[in-house]
Design a protein around this motif. Structure first.
Motif, mmCIF file in Angstrom:
data_model
loop_
_atom_site.group_PDB
_atom_site.id
_atom_site.type_symbol
_atom_site.label_atom_id
_atom_site.label_comp_id
_atom_site.label_asym_id
_atom_site.label_seq_id
_atom_site.Cartn_x
_atom_site.Cartn_y
_atom_site.Cartn_z
ATOM 1 N N GLY A 93 0.826 -1.204 0.000
ATOM 2 C CA GLY A 93 0.000 0.000 0.000
ATOM 3 C C GLY A 93 0.860 1.254 0.000
ATOM 4 O O GLY A 93 2.092 1.182 -0.040
ATOM 5 N N CYS A 94 0.175 2.398 0.093
ATOM 6 C CA CYS A 94 0.902 3.676 0.046
ATOM 7 C C CYS A 94 1.648 3.924 1.346
ATOM 8 O O CYS A 94 2.595 4.701 1.388
ATOM 9 C CB CYS A 94 -0.073 4.808 -0.251
ATOM 10 N N GLY A 95 1.200 3.275 2.446
ATOM 11 C CA GLY A 95 1.867 3.453 3.732
ATOM 12 C C GLY A 95 1.400 4.685 4.481
ATOM 13 O O GLY A 95 1.811 4.926 5.620
ATOM 14 N N VAL A 96 0.533 5.494 3.865
ATOM 15 C CA VAL A 96 0.177 6.794 4.431
ATOM 16 C C VAL A 96 -1.325 6.909 4.754
ATOM 17 O O VAL A 96 -1.699 7.520 5.745
ATOM 18 C CB VAL A 96 0.571 7.927 3.443
ATOM 19 N N CYS A 97 -2.180 6.304 3.933
ATOM 20 C CA CYS A 97 -3.634 6.501 4.089
ATOM 21 C C CYS A 97 -4.130 5.863 5.390
ATOM 22 O O CYS A 97 -3.394 5.167 6.090
ATOM 23 C CB CYS A 97 -4.381 5.915 2.887
ATOM 24 N N CYS A 100 -3.761 2.014 5.539
ATOM 25 C CA CYS A 100 -2.360 1.616 5.738
ATOM 26 C C CYS A 100 -1.913 1.936 7.159
ATOM 27 O O CYS A 100 -1.201 1.146 7.797
ATOM 28 C CB CYS A 100 -1.455 2.320 4.733
ATOM 29 N N CYS A 108 -5.583 -0.536 1.044
ATOM 30 C CA CYS A 108 -5.037 0.809 0.817
ATOM 31 C C CYS A 108 -6.005 1.654 -0.022
ATOM 32 O O CYS A 108 -6.470 1.234 -1.076
ATOM 33 C CB CYS A 108 -3.687 0.722 0.112
ATOM 34 N N LEU A 109 -6.297 2.849 0.477
ATOM 35 C CA LEU A 109 -7.277 3.711 -0.197
ATOM 36 C C LEU A 109 -6.751 4.259 -1.520
ATOM 37 O O LEU A 109 -7.512 4.727 -2.354
ATOM 38 C CB LEU A 109 -7.687 4.852 0.735
#
Ligand code: NAD
Ligand code: ZN
Ligand code: ZN
Length: 342
Positions: A93-97, A100, A108-109
């Motif tokens: 995933g992006c690791g930020v949303c 995540c 992951c959004l």
């Protein structure tokens, strides 16, 4: 240096074993020397996509159940050492949303990518992992048996955890499809709950296998199986049904087998639906889907595997024989999980 990789090159055609450049890790990335790579039925689903819906780059190396040894660290990578034996959490995933942040990179959004499903995967001698957080050290575990913890175990584990409070003593759970995911689901249900497990599959061999994995009952997957499940439960129906096939007939069977207030969890990607209506399904039934799993849950599974609480049945193939492995999967000749060992 040239190395081998099994790549999907042309939509609708079989994958090809090709010579590719040995990948080199960029900043923050890790190079793995692959020790094992599980074959998932989802690869078949990908190969069935026509051109207008195929979502990934081409050529693409298959393999989203990787195990490997850390071969090289990209600039700035800390937390693992060259030589460490690891498996790879495949939901990148992006690791930020918000998802995540909660550890649910599978949801992951911004949309996750995965090795073998968007990036080059593990059906190869080497593979790049995007971030150290996606590596899970396995210590002394056999990588061949551990590779498929990343999906064939993680996916049913998450699906079961979602309905775990339902599975108290005296309950009945139906597992449709005792293949790669299903054979682990049966074991997990037996380890985590006191529920009675009824497995449904096709053919005597698969049914015998399901019993070996711990199913209390194993039934031929046909409409009459629902009657037998009603009989077994004194007319009530199952408390939970997991569908690891996901075609219309198994969706129908799930709804006919589940009882009032029960739950159906759809995991299989067969393209079918569970047709729920107020008057055409048991009252208060909960139907949900479940996609892959959380990174923390993979760590939990590694501990379970170390203690022998879960064990993946494997059929191994050298990388040169990967096409035969896909043929065996297609023809239903794999008991448990096919695993490529480069
Ligand atoms: P598999 O081929 O290893 O196992 C499928 C099993 O279902 C086999 O034992 C087969 O005999 C059995 N089966 C086939 N038709 C049946 C029917 N009508 N009734 C009962 N059993 C039947 O596949 P797998 O790798 O375990 O994957 C199972 C499904 O889950 C696939 O559709 C795959 O794409 C999907 N999948 C979903 C997720 C997710 O996150 N939701 C993750 C991985 C795989
Ligand atoms: Zn998969
Ligand atoms: Zn995200």
């Amino acid at each position: 240096m040239d190395v081998k990789a099994l790549q999907y090159v042309r939509i609708g055609a079989k994958p090809e074993l090709r010579e590719v450049d040995k990948p080199s890790p960029g900043a923050g990335e890790i190079l793995l020397k692959i020790t094992a790579s599980g074959l998932c039925h989802s690869d078949e689903v990908v190969m069935s996509y026509p051109e207008d819906v195929y979502p990934y780059p081409l050529p693409m190396t298959f393999g989203h159940e990787p195990a490997g040894v850390v071969a090289e660290l990209g600039e700035g990578v800390t937390g693992v050492d060259v030589g460490d034996s690891v498996i790879v959490y495949g939901c990148w995933g992006c690791g930020v949303c918000a998802m995540c942040a909660d550890g649910s990179e599978n949801l992951c959004l911004r949309g996750m990518v995965s090795p073998g499903l968007g990036r080059d995967g593990a059906m190869a001698e080497y593979m790049i992992v995007d971030d150290v957080r996606h590596l899970v050290p396995i210590g002394d575990l056999d990588p061949v048996r551990a590779a498929s913890l990343t999906d064939a175990a993680l996916t049913p584990y998450q699906a079961i955890k979602k309905v775990l409070p339902r599975l108290v003593g005296g309950t009945t759970t139906v597992v449709i499809g005792a293949g790669g995911l299903g054979h682990v689901a049966i074991q997990l249900l037996r380890t985590l709950t006191p529920t009675r497990v009824v497995a449904l599959d096709l053919g005597d061999e698969k049914l015998a296998f399901a019993r070996e994995m711990g199913a209390h009952e194993a039934l031929e997957s046909k409409p009459e199986a629902a009657d037998r499940i009603r009989e077994l439960t004194g007319g009530r129906g199952a408390d939970v049904v997991f569908d690891f096939v996901g075609i219309d007939p198994t969706g129908d069977l799930a709804l006919k087998s589940v009882g009032v207030g029960g739950a159906v969890v759809l995991v299989g990607a067969g393209g079918g639906t569970v047709k729920v209506g107020l008057m055409s399904a048991p009252f208060d039934v909960q139907v949900s889907t479940s996609l892959w799993g959380r990174r923390k849950e993979l760590l939990e599974l590694v501990e379970m595997a170390k203690r022998g609480d879960v064990s993946i049945e494997t059929k191994t193939y050298p990388l040169d024989d990967a096409l035969r492995a896909y043929d065996d999967l297609h023809e239903g000749r794999v008991r448990g999980r096919g695993v490529i060992v480069p």
